[in-house]
Design an enzyme around this catalytic site. Structure first.
Site, PDB file in Angstrom:
ATOM      1  CB  SER A   1       3.102  -7.847   0.735  1.00 18.49           C
ATOM      2  OG  SER A   1       4.098  -8.067  -0.248  1.00 18.49           O
TER       3      SER A   1
ATOM      4  CD  GLU B   1       9.019  -5.443  -3.477  1.00 23.02           C
ATOM      5  OE1 GLU B   1       8.570  -6.015  -4.485  1.00 23.02           O
ATOM      6  OE2 GLU B   1      10.238  -5.347  -3.231  1.00 23.02           O
ATOM      7  CB  CYS B   2      10.044  -5.250   3.232  1.00 23.85           C
ATOM      8  SG  CYS B   2      10.700  -5.998   4.738  1.00 23.85           S
ATOM      9  CB  ALA B   3      11.366  -0.643   4.450  1.00 18.51           C
TER      10      ALA B   3
ATOM     11  CG  LEU C   1       3.794  -3.718   5.194  1.00 20.92           C
ATOM     12  CD1 LEU C   1       2.345  -3.558   4.773  1.00 20.92           C
ATOM     13  CD2 LEU C   1       4.126  -5.201   5.412  1.00 20.92           C
TER      14      LEU C   1
END
Length: 451
Positions: A430, A341-343, A345
């Protein structure tokens, strides 16, 4: 499920808007009450990961989130009871609000607001007021905040940034007129500031010694300026919690199998964004969970079958992450499921601002001047280790980066008429942050994917 009522003292620390000093007061209260010998359970309204880190440092136990949008309103009181029960029953729960007291999810009135959560857990509110350049109007503001929703009980006020003894006396007299007790007053001269980044504080894990000093200073500040006995009396006015505690085993239906696969959960200063319930749900689904720090650990733990990489601020650690080439290479070739998730990704991509990352996903990432922030209602577009195609999930975004391409040939999610994220083989990545208590099948599905 039958549940014995629990007379858990509790209160919600709220404010008319962001920036009034909620985190200062909430963190200081947690630490000061702990210094009194009480077992204190810390909680945060909303999706924020950073404030709970300071809460955990102050309280000596996990900081937990209460977010109706992410997990459903029906789970808020059960999650409070769960968090206040483990590892030992708490003597009091302190819940820090989000934004202004009545500010909810955009377009949903007060849904997921601090007021909404206060109603769901039937807790009195301690209102923090920034009194800079304000006199009797502070009383009018307090009265309006209370009258706006009579179901929310404002039981007291903490005056913050008081200019002088005369200013404090004026404010106390005005609030006495409207019948709201003042439980503390903090002057501008003794404020304690923590380092900030974007919309919040710098995570505790990034500044461990400094963070401990800040929490100690906040405890001393609250001890010197707040009537702790009055705060405790207010918290004790909350009625007993009557419903059952949230149970991670019941949420996932028990272990998926007798085998217990090892799941590595990224942690350390670069990956601080993870909800406590993630590890609890994975364990309940039958996994053994171990933390790995991509800044310092040269390899995944032996026998790792799946990897979960949450959010954080990788841009602050890009060079150090790049320097751990052995772990990057292992993740590039890892054949088990990976959820990012986020970082996470960004870390799995080829590069971040030109600095090499793992190269597991064919994307590049860069910092921008634009903050992407908000709740999302997402539809899973591709079968993956955490979701079935067509499944609806609620989450939130918080980032200042972008990727090229914006999504993979097989995307992870769809919202706002656009594709988002990447599903590549057994990788699901994502920008969407999710709280697995809201969709616990993600934990069971990931454990089953280990096989």
């Amino acid at each position: 499920m039958v549940s014995t009522p629990w007379a858990l003292p509790r209160l919600v620390v709220a404010a008319p808007a962001s920036g009034h000093g909620k985190t200062t007061v909430a963190t200081g209260l947690l630490a000061a009450l702990r210094r009194r010998g009480l077992t204190v359970s810390p909680h945060k309204v909303g999706p924020d990961y950073i404030d709970p880190g300071y809460h955990a440092l102050a309280a000596g136990r996990e900081g937990r989130n209460l977010d109706p949008f992410l997990v459903g309103a029906e789970r808020i009181a059960p999650l409070l009871r769960h968090g206040a029960s483990v590892p030992t029953p708490a003597d009091i729960a302190v819940v820090e609000g989000v934004m202004g007291l009545h500010d909810g999810a955009v377009g949903r009135r007060d849904y997921a607001s601090t007021a909404h959560v206060a109603r769901l857990i039937d807790a009195p509110v301690l209102l923090v007021l920034d009194t800079t350049a304000q006199g009797r109007s502070a009383a009018a503001l307090t009265l309006g905040m209370a009258a706006f929703d009579p179901a929310v009980r404002i039981g007291g006020v903490i005056l913050n940034r008081v200019g002088s003894p005369r200013h404090e006396s004026l404010l106390r007299d005005a609030l006495a007129e409207v019948g709201v007790p003042v439980l503390g007053a903090v002057t501008r001269a003794v404020e304690v500031a923590a380092p900030a980044r974007h919309l919040g504080l710098v995570p505790v894990a990034e500044r461990a010694p400094e963070s401990l000093a800040i929490v100690t200073a906040l405890a001393e500040l609250v001890e010197a300026t707040v009537d702790l006995d009055a705060v405790l009396d207010l918290a004790r006015t909350a009625p007993p919690l009557t419903g059952p505690a949230w149970d991670p085993v019941a949420a996932v239906g028990g272990p998926a199998d007798a085998e217990r696969p090892l799941v590595a959960l990224a942690g350390g200063p670069a990956f601080t964004f993870s909800y406590a319930e993630t590890a609890e749900l994975l364990t309940a689904a039958g996994a053994d969970v171990v933390t790995v720090d991509p800044l310092r650990d040269a390899a995944l733990p032996s026998g790792t079958r799946a990897v979960v990489i949450g959010g954080g601020f990788p841009e602050a650690y890009a060079e150090a992450l790049a320097g751990n080439a052995t772990l990057r290479a292992e993740l590039a070739d890892f054949d088990g499921p990976i959820v990012a998730e986020c970082a996470g990704l960004l870390y799995l991509g080829r590069s971040l601002d030109g600095v090499p990352m793992c190269g597991r996903l064919d994307l590049t990432a860069r910092m921008t001047g634009r903050l992407t922030l908000g709740y999302r209602e997402a539809l899973a577009t591709t079968d993956s280790p955490v979701a079935r195609a067509g499944e609806q999930v609620r989450g939130h975004e918080f980032h200042r980066t972008t990727t090229d391409p914006r999504h993979g040939e097989a995307s992870a999610w769809r919202w706002d008429d656009a594709e988002h994220g990447f599903v590549s083989g057994r990788v699901h990545a994502s920008y969407l942050h999710t709280h697995w208590a809201g969709h616990p099948d993600a934990a069971r599905r990931l454990v089953e994917a280990c096989r």
